[in-house]
Enzyme design. Sequence first.
Site, mmCIF file in Angstrom:
data_model
loop_
_atom_site.group_PDB
_atom_site.id
_atom_site.type_symbol
_atom_site.label_atom_id
_atom_site.label_comp_id
_atom_site.label_asym_id
_atom_site.label_seq_id
_atom_site.Cartn_x
_atom_site.Cartn_y
_atom_site.Cartn_z
ATOM 1 C CG HIS A 153 -2.120 -0.863 1.026
ATOM 2 N ND1 HIS A 153 -2.652 -1.643 2.015
ATOM 3 C CD2 HIS A 153 -2.888 -1.067 -0.060
ATOM 4 C CE1 HIS A 153 -3.695 -2.301 1.539
ATOM 5 N NE2 HIS A 153 -3.848 -1.965 0.286
ATOM 6 C CB CYS B 247 3.813 -12.343 4.982
ATOM 7 S SG CYS B 247 4.617 -12.374 6.590
ATOM 8 C CD GLU C 3 -3.670 -10.954 7.098
ATOM 9 O OE1 GLU C 3 -3.072 -9.871 7.186
ATOM 10 O OE2 GLU C 3 -3.839 -11.727 8.053
ATOM 11 C CB THR D 81 -1.048 -10.792 10.301
ATOM 12 O OG1 THR D 81 -1.340 -9.947 9.196
ATOM 13 C CG2 THR D 81 -0.862 -12.209 9.863
ATOM 14 C CB SER E 191 -5.558 0.098 7.233
ATOM 15 O OG SER E 191 -4.945 -1.143 7.160
ATOM 16 C CG ASN E 192 0.641 -0.454 8.517
ATOM 17 O OD1 ASN E 192 1.586 0.167 8.965
ATOM 18 N ND2 ASN E 192 0.626 -0.898 7.260
HETATM 19 FE FE1 F3S Z 1 3.958 -10.345 7.537
HETATM 20 FE FE2 F3S Z 1 3.587 -9.205 9.824
HETATM 21 FE FE3 F3S Z 1 4.421 -7.802 7.826
HETATM 22 S S1 F3S Z 1 2.283 -10.686 8.877
HETATM 23 S S2 F3S Z 1 3.543 -8.763 6.054
HETATM 24 S S3 F3S Z 1 5.530 -9.452 8.822
HETATM 25 S S4 F3S Z 1 2.977 -7.117 9.360
#
Ligand code: F3S
Length: 284
Positions: free
Chosen positions: A42, A99, A129, A167, A224-225
């Site tokens: 993003h 990931c 996700e 996550t 969003s993070n």
């Molecule tokens: Fe993976 Fe955690 Fe980043 S799940 S994509 S390491 S925020």
Amino acid sequence: MEVRKAKSAGFCFGVKKAMDTVQEQIEKNQGKPIFTFGPLIHNEEVVKSLQNQGVEVIHSLEELKALQDGIVIIRSHGVPKSIYSNLEERGLECVDATCPFVKRIHTIVEKESQAGKQILIVGNDKHPEVEGIKGWCVTPAIVIESVEEAEKFSYSGEKNICIVSQTTFNYNKFQEVVEIISKKAYNVSVVNTICNATEERQTEAKKLAAEADVMIVIGGSHSSNTRKLYEICKEECKETFFLQTLDDLHLEFPKAIRLVGITAGASTPNNIIEEVQNYVRINF
Ligand code: F3S
């Protein structure tokens, strides 16, 4: 005046891995069409720079079905299992940059739903996700995003419930949702699949913002993070600013600043963070 950058600012492990994968593919496959399923991360700057290197974004299954040739890179958020089958059926090369923490959730939900459990995902139903995780359950999953939704939730099915989380979900909220569901006396098993990277970044940002006179949060407008980081910092430090790149930095800093804090979302490249950091050091 001190300028302090949060240690956790910028790419998390999964995003870094996805970026490295794309760069590797660009170098190995000069002239071959390369696509990412959805924007890789993003961050518009990064997506634009990849486009300049010939990497195009596919936005939907329809667009994917229209592809005749090329390499498709699966981004760090992951995708439903059906996308892999689709790529395989049509002989398109797939490079998986999901990931490993997200991949772990796919493995859990596939196994548990195959064993007859009802999967319940704590997260945002519309987030890519979560879309991906749902697509690894062999029977339809339930998604709950808030305490209110958990309170309204009633389940008349016979299956045992297996709870996992998106996550990036907030740990305290996850615990609350789990407690509510567990009190409803279902046979519930819980796997905490929250990634530490998000929590660490938020905790560090909060601490830094509490000390800083001015706080700068850098990240994409769709991330969003990053928005969540901004909210956390704003609560601690009134003079908190959100920027995507150095071009957005038109700050009128209040007088007598002792400390400027800088943090950035998981999809913000290091060079942008450094540019901002250097600029603030030199100009204020
Ligand atoms: Fe993976 Fe955690 Fe980043 S799940 S994509 S390491 S925020």
